[in-house]
Enzyme design. Structure first.
Site, PDB file in Angstrom:
ATOM      1  N   HIS A  40      42.025  42.447  41.171  1.00  7.18           N
ATOM      2  CA  HIS A  40      42.946  41.394  40.737  1.00  7.18           C
ATOM      3  C   HIS A  40      44.232  41.496  41.563  1.00  7.18           C
ATOM      4  CE1 HIS A  40      44.969  38.422  38.519  1.00  7.18           C
ATOM      5  NE2 HIS A  40      44.682  38.782  37.285  1.00  7.18           N
ATOM      6  N   HIS A  47      48.445  36.142  40.602  1.00  2.00           N
ATOM      7  CA  HIS A  47      49.168  35.731  39.390  1.00  2.00           C
ATOM      8  C   HIS A  47      50.418  36.542  39.067  1.00  2.00           C
ATOM      9  CE1 HIS A  47      45.012  34.112  37.892  1.00  2.00           C
ATOM     10  NE2 HIS A  47      45.449  33.499  38.986  1.00  2.00           N
ATOM     11  N   TYR A  69      50.836  39.863  39.196  1.00  2.00           N
ATOM     12  CA  TYR A  69      50.635  41.234  38.734  1.00  2.00           C
ATOM     13  C   TYR A  69      50.892  42.213  39.889  1.00  2.00           C
ATOM     14  CZ  TYR A  69      48.824  39.066  34.514  1.00  2.00           C
ATOM     15  OH  TYR A  69      48.710  38.322  33.370  1.00  2.00           O
TER      16      TYR A  69
END
Length: 366
Positions: free
Chosen positions: A168, A171, A173
């Protein structure tokens, strides 16, 4: 079925029966960070419904401040890993394929939350979304340990039997914070211009590749937008995007998961290509598109913030773009959350039976 959505796909050792991917969606329904039998059954239902690949909700790596919520699953404690073994067994038992999404929230995790509330949040420069300093920047030792934590998690995923792994990097993060000039003010080797700021992510990909070997598929999810700023852009032109993606490709990424809020929106002026389309064109690598697939109305960010419902949308433009080869795989989020049989119904042409998305779906693991 003549739809391109149901043609097989292969990348390294990943062989899928169709092009549909269950998008990762945080559910916060794993008490003490342990995915239980209900989580395993939730994923099994999507496999039974005919999804080609499931990407799990974000599951956090072994860093004290990786998570803000003890109901978010982790991917390192013994009890959680046993839970994930059950998930893999259930999905494989239904004939499905599955990849965990490995996650670290970084400065999006508010200090004082999660399993280790005393731990300071990790971030390249210790900055909150507002730009205010709220903690120390990560040290070189912190960075090295975090890179190793991603590598260890991917090695465990392979050992447990997951079919691929997703990083990931989107977004706003942790990994994305290293990309973003609003969050990364470092002047050392982990900072610099927007290409130099890819080093942290590229080193994570390299660490994972070293753990899993040459043939295990690595998916990398990235986005231009941030939760802190929907208008943010890492790359303003195709040339900049090519330069940004090159280190991630060379590090060993096999598939890019290109997160957008609406798949039909063009990424750059003068072309109808979306972010997945441009990424495939520039790298030659397979890509996953995502964003309001099968729905119309509010996008997923609005849905999760305002709990708005969404009506069923047409798939014609999506299929046309896939047929032309703009992208290779299609991630479906809320439509699949509302209707575990979504893929099977689309394949059979049973569009009248599709369930619209209701925000009430967020409350349960249906």
């Amino acid at each position: 079925m003549t739809s391109p959505l149901f043609r097989p796909f292969e990348s390294r050792s990943l062989s899928l029966s169709n092009r549909l991917v269950m998008a990762p969606m945080t559910r916060s329904k794993s008490p003490d960070s342990i995915p239980g039998a209900d989580v395993a059954a939730y994923y099994r239902r999507r496999a039974e419904g005919g999804v080609g690949l499931i990407i799990t909700e974000g599951t956090t790596v072994d860093r004290p401040a990786a998570s803000n919520d003890t109901n978010v699953p982790d991917f390192h404690s013994p009890a959680s890993l046993e839970g994930w073994r059950r998930v893999v067994a259930e999905v494989h038992g239904a004939g499905g394929k599955i990849a965990p999404q490995l996650w670290h929230q970084g400065m999006m995790r508010k200090t004082g939350t999660g399993r280790n509330p005393e731990a300071p949040s990790d971030g390249p420069s210790g900055l909150a979304a507002s730009g205010k300093p709220v903690g120390p920047p990560m040290s070189d030792a912190d960075i090295a340990d975090t890179i190793d934590a991603f590598g260890r998690a991917a090695g465990v995923a392979q050992e447990i039997g997951f079919d691929a792994v997703e990083i990931h990097g989107a977004h706003g993060y942790l990994i994305d914070q290293f990309f973003w000039d609003g969050a990364n003010k470092r002047s050392d080797a982990w900072g610099g211009d927007f290409v130099q700021r890819t080093r942290f992510a590229a080193d994570i990909v390299k660490a994972i590749r070293a753990r899993v070997g040459a043939d295990y598929p690595i998916i990398f999810r990235f986005s231009q937008w941030k939760q802190q700023d929907f208008t943010a852009r890492l790359a303003l032109t195709p040339d900049e995007l090519a330069r940004f993606l090159e280190p991630l490709t060379e590090a060993g990424t096999d598939i890019f998961h290109c997160s957008t809020r609406r798949f039909w929106e063009p990424e750059f002026e003068g072309s109808t290509l979306n972010l997945a389309g441009w990424t495939k064109k520039l790298t030659g690598m397979p890509t996953i598109t995502v964003g309001s697939v099968g729905l119309k109305g509010a996008d997923f960010v609005q849905t999760f913030r305002t709990r708005e419902d969404s009506e069923i949308g047409d798939l014609g433009e999506l299929e046309a773009r896939l047929e032309k080869g703009e992208f290779d795989l299609v991630a479906v989020g809320r439509a699949l959350l509302a209707d575990p049989q979504w893929a099977a119904k689309v394949r059979a042409g049973r569009f009248a039976e599709l369930a619209p998305f209701s925000a009430s779906s967020l409350a349960t693991l249906a």
